[in-house]
Every structure is written in structure tokens, then in C-alpha cells.
Design a protein around this motif. Structure first.
Motif, short mmCIF file in Angstrom:
data_model
loop_
_atom_site.label_atom_id
_atom_site.label_comp_id
_atom_site.label_asym_id
_atom_site.label_seq_id
_atom_site.Cartn_x
_atom_site.Cartn_y
_atom_site.Cartn_z
N ILE A 65 136.31 18.18 36.06
CA ILE A 65 135.36 18.52 35.01
C ILE A 65 134.56 17.27 34.66
O ILE A 65 135.12 16.18 34.54
N ALA A 66 133.25 17.44 34.48
CA ALA A 66 132.38 16.36 34.03
C ALA A 66 131.77 16.75 32.69
O ALA A 66 131.31 17.90 32.52
N ILE A 67 131.77 15.81 31.75
CA ILE A 67 131.26 16.06 30.40
C ILE A 67 130.22 15.01 30.05
O ILE A 67 130.43 13.81 30.27
N SER A 68 129.10 15.45 29.49
CA SER A 68 128.04 14.52 29.11
C SER A 68 128.52 13.60 28.00
O SER A 68 129.06 14.05 26.99
N ILE A 69 128.28 12.31 28.19
CA ILE A 69 128.63 11.34 27.15
C ILE A 69 127.72 11.51 25.94
O ILE A 69 128.15 11.32 24.79
N PHE A 70 126.48 11.92 26.16
CA PHE A 70 125.50 11.96 25.08
C PHE A 70 125.64 13.16 24.16
O PHE A 70 125.35 13.06 22.97
N ASN A 71 126.08 14.31 24.68
CA ASN A 71 126.12 15.50 23.84
C ASN A 71 127.46 16.24 23.86
O ASN A 71 127.64 17.19 23.11
N GLY A 72 128.39 15.85 24.72
CA GLY A 72 129.69 16.49 24.76
C GLY A 72 129.74 17.81 25.50
O GLY A 72 130.77 18.50 25.48
N TRP A 73 128.65 18.17 26.18
CA TRP A 73 128.61 19.45 26.91
C TRP A 73 129.32 19.32 28.25
O TRP A 73 129.31 18.27 28.88
N ILE A 74 129.93 20.40 28.68
CA ILE A 74 130.48 20.49 30.03
C ILE A 74 129.30 20.68 30.97
O ILE A 74 128.52 21.63 30.81
N VAL A 75 129.14 19.80 31.95
CA VAL A 75 127.95 19.84 32.80
C VAL A 75 128.27 20.09 34.26
O VAL A 75 127.37 20.31 35.07
N SER A 76 129.55 20.04 34.63
CA SER A 76 129.91 20.28 36.03
C SER A 76 131.40 20.55 36.13
O SER A 76 132.19 20.07 35.32
N TYR A 77 131.77 21.35 37.13
CA TYR A 77 133.18 21.51 37.48
C TYR A 77 133.26 21.67 38.99
O TYR A 77 132.29 22.02 39.67
N ASN A 78 134.43 21.42 39.52
CA ASN A 78 134.64 21.55 40.96
C ASN A 78 136.09 21.97 41.18
O ASN A 78 137.01 21.40 40.61
N GLY A 79 136.31 22.96 42.00
CA GLY A 79 137.65 23.43 42.27
C GLY A 79 137.66 24.93 42.50
O GLY A 79 136.61 25.58 42.47
N PRO A 80 138.85 25.48 42.77
CA PRO A 80 140.18 24.86 42.63
C PRO A 80 140.61 24.08 43.87
O PRO A 80 140.12 24.32 44.98
N PHE A 81 141.56 23.15 43.65
CA PHE A 81 142.14 22.34 44.71
C PHE A 81 143.66 22.32 44.57
O PHE A 81 144.19 22.49 43.47
N GLN A 82 144.35 22.08 45.68
CA GLN A 82 145.79 21.85 45.64
C GLN A 82 146.04 20.49 45.00
O GLN A 82 145.49 19.48 45.44
N CYS A 83 146.88 20.45 43.98
CA CYS A 83 147.08 19.21 43.23
C CYS A 83 147.56 18.06 44.11
O CYS A 83 147.06 16.93 44.01
N GLY A 84 148.55 18.32 44.95
CA GLY A 84 149.12 17.25 45.75
C GLY A 84 148.21 16.76 46.86
O GLY A 84 148.22 15.58 47.21
N ALA A 85 147.43 17.65 47.42
CA ALA A 85 146.57 17.30 48.55
C ALA A 85 145.24 16.71 48.12
O ALA A 85 144.56 16.06 48.92
N TRP A 86 144.87 16.92 46.85
CA TRP A 86 143.56 16.49 46.38
C TRP A 86 143.67 15.64 45.12
O TRP A 86 143.56 16.15 44.00
N PRO A 87 143.89 14.33 45.26
CA PRO A 87 143.85 13.45 44.09
C PRO A 87 142.44 13.40 43.50
O PRO A 87 141.46 13.77 44.17
#
Length: 225
Positions: A96-118
């Protein structure tokens, strides 16, 4: 819609939920998953990368980035590819990526396997390529030595403090997601459907952020580069 919100918030079994809303299990199940598909599709309207620029003060660090893990049943056969060190069990991870300036969620990526994808691997798979020329992100020490990442070991004491506060704000948003029992509990539905639940919760939280319930605001991070 209320049935779907009940499903996301309480995450009771279908039998218990169907009794609560006075319908049969099949009707409850089909209605909820139909609604989840519709809510999840709103992510393209609400979660936009360009929204990170709203309130931009000219800093090169415009977003905070972090991975968040959600528990799932142990797969059969057992595989370390699913292992999450955060709760010592099988899990699915999203970035998850969140804007520093306004606190909005601006991007997500997934799902991924936890162990295989640090976290660093996920970041390098997509988000790093979305950054503008010279743009960086703020992340934790798990991203150390990763190109285009600023972390708390960099900069002056004031810059380090600013990055810690920005990251703490990010953790509050992660925490909001886990206030929903469907995100907090072990996911008992088909894991191929997990993304629908995640995206629906993300959409609801983004609507709340944009309509009077933002996370606490932070001062723009002074670039430590």
C-alpha cells in the motif's frame, strides 16, 4: 449493501449471517459476493496514483510505502512461500502507498505470497517504475539499500523524526484495515477471492478518508537525499 458490510465487519459463518439477516445461506452468499465485486471495482475511481500530488509541496518523497499481511489457512501441502513472519503463519501480502501530503491511499499491489514476496521485491516489481524522475518513497528499514527509498537511517535527526511520523501514520491506515474482521481473522473463503474483500475494504476506507475521517496529518518530509 448492509449484508455486505455485515459480512466484511463481522465475518461470521454464512449460516450465522443468514440467520441474522433472515434469509437462506445461498441467497446470502450470492448477494454478498455480487456486491463485493461491484465495490471492489470502485478502486479504479478512488485509488489513483496521481492523487499523491494533491497538496504537493515540491518534495521528492511523496508517499509512504509498506506491506501488510493478512492470515489465511495453512496450504496443503505446507509451503514456506506463504509464511508471514508478522504472525508466524500462512498469509497474503499487499503493498500500500499513502500520500504524505494528504493521507490518501494512492496505490496498492497484490496479492502476493508472504514468504516468496518480501516488501522490497514487491516494490521493485511495479511501484518503482511508477515514480517520476527523481521521485522517492519513504519506507521502513526492510527496504534498506533499495534504490529510490528513503528510510529512518538516513538524514538529519529532524528528517528521521519526520519519516518516523509519516510511517506511523501509514501504520494507522494499515490498522484501520484490520478493524474489519474479514481482514483480521483467518480467511476461510477461497483465497482466490481474498482480493475482492481486500479491495472492498480499501475502497470503503478511502471513502472515509476523503469524507471527514482522514488519518492524522503530518508535515511534509524534508528529503534526506
Amino acid at each position: 449493501l448492509l449484508w455486505t458490510l455485515h459480512f466484511l465487519k463481522v465475518y461470521s459463518t454464512e449460516r450465522v449471517s443468514a440467520i441474522a439477516v433472515k434469509c437462506n445461506e445461498k441467497t446470502f452468499r450470492e448477494t454478498v459476493w455480487f456486491m463485493l465485486k461491484g465495490i471492489a471495482k470502485l478502486d479504479n475511481l478512488l485509488i489513483k496514483w496521481e492523487n499523491r500530488l494533491i497538496g504537493d509541496s515540491g518534495q521528492r518523497c511523496r508517499v509512504t510505502v509498506d506491506g501488510v499481511d493478512f492470515p489465511i489457512p495453512e496450504p496443503t501441502p505446507f509451503s514456506k512461500k506463504w509464511y508471514s513472519h508478522k504472525f508466524e503463519g500462512a498469509g497474503i501480502r499487499y503493498e500500500i502507498a499513502i500520500s504524505i501530503f494528504n493521507g490518501w491511499i494512492v496505490s496498492y499491489n497484490g496479492p502476493f505470497q508472504c514468504g516468496a514476496w518480501p516488501d522490497r521485491k514487491i516494490f521493485k516489481s511495479l511501484l518503482i517504475w511508477k515514480l517520476a524522475h527523481g521521485e522517492c518513497v519513504v519506507a521502513d528499514r526492510g527496504y534498506k539499500d533499495t534504490r529510490r527509498v528513503c528510510h529512518p537511517d538516513m538524514g538529519t535527526p529532524e528528517q528521521k523524526r519526520a519519516m518516523e511520523v509519516a510511517r506511523a501514520r501509514h501504520e494507522t491506515v494499515n490498522g484501520r484495515l484490520k478493524n474489519w474482521e474479514s481482514m483480521k481473522r483467518v480467511f476461510r473463503n477461497n483465497r482466490d477471492k481474498h482480493h475482492l474483500v481486500f479491495r472492498s475494504v480499501l475502497v470503503i476506507e478511502q471513502i472515509k478518508i476523503q469524507n471527514g475521517r482522514p488519518p492524522f496529518q503530518v508535515d511534509p518530509v524534508v528529503d534526506p537525499i
